[in-house]
Design a protein around this motif. Structure first.
Motif, PDB file in Angstrom:
ATOM      1  N   GLU A 214      59.082  48.483  29.971  1.00  0.00           N
ATOM      2  CA  GLU A 214      60.317  49.259  29.921  1.00  0.00           C
ATOM      3  C   GLU A 214      60.568  49.971  31.245  1.00  0.00           C
ATOM      4  O   GLU A 214      61.703  50.224  31.615  1.00  0.00           O
ATOM      5  N   ALA A 215      59.489  50.266  31.982  1.00  0.00           N
ATOM      6  CA  ALA A 215      59.619  50.982  33.258  1.00  0.00           C
ATOM      7  C   ALA A 215      59.856  50.051  34.448  1.00  0.00           C
ATOM      8  O   ALA A 215      60.188  50.511  35.526  1.00  0.00           O
ATOM      9  N   GLY A 216      59.665  48.739  34.272  1.00  0.00           N
ATOM     10  CA  GLY A 216      59.876  47.809  35.373  1.00  0.00           C
ATOM     11  C   GLY A 216      58.812  46.738  35.456  1.00  0.00           C
ATOM     12  O   GLY A 216      58.046  46.522  34.522  1.00  0.00           O
ATOM     13  N   LYS A 217      58.747  46.078  36.607  1.00  0.00           N
ATOM     14  CA  LYS A 217      57.833  44.960  36.834  1.00  0.00           C
ATOM     15  C   LYS A 217      56.550  45.452  37.501  1.00  0.00           C
ATOM     16  O   LYS A 217      56.591  46.213  38.457  1.00  0.00           O
ATOM     17  N   ILE A 218      55.423  44.977  36.984  1.00  0.00           N
ATOM     18  CA  ILE A 218      54.108  45.293  37.544  1.00  0.00           C
ATOM     19  C   ILE A 218      53.439  43.969  37.872  1.00  0.00           C
ATOM     20  O   ILE A 218      53.351  43.085  37.023  1.00  0.00           O
TER      21      ILE A 218
END
Length: 122
Positions: free
Chosen positions: A77-81
């Protein structure tokens, strides 16, 4: 036709319960249309605070899939890792699916419940 294969060390040490879980995941996901895909089976945190993601990797191509500086990403949900992996023991033959545990560095911070997708760069 896609077949399920276990890396030799996994094949010798995996519990009957985990083998059944992986076989069920394989039958559920083997016919998807992406060339390379991951299905997350389980997540955990180890004693070093590293994030472990046990996944079933599907190689639906006619080429072997190796892991030499291979980029593995998760979308949360916070982005791409993203983290690069070199795993000499992990070579997935064409049209095979294989379970594997990816260990993300303790410096990489994310919440398992926020994972939306995991994929391997090809």
């Amino acid at each position: 036709m896609q077949k399920l294969q276990f890396e030799a060390a996994w094949d010798k040490t995996i519990s009957a319960q985990d083998r059944l879980l992986i076989e069920q995941a394989f039958h559920k996901t083997k016919e998807q249309d992406k060339c390379i895909s991951c299905y997350i089976i389980r997540t955990a945190t180890n004693h070093k605070e590293q994030k472990l993601i046990i996944t079933l990797i599907h190689n639906r191509t006619d080429q072997p899939l190796n892991f030499h500086n291979r980029e593995v990403s998760i979308i949360t949900e916070a982005g791409k890792i993203t983290q690069n992996f070199t795993i000499d023991a992990l070579k997935i033959p064409p049209y095979c699916s294989m379970p594997w545990t990816f260990i993300f560095d303790e410096s990489i911070n994310f919440v398992f419940t926020e994972i939306k997708q995991m994929y391997i760069e090809i």
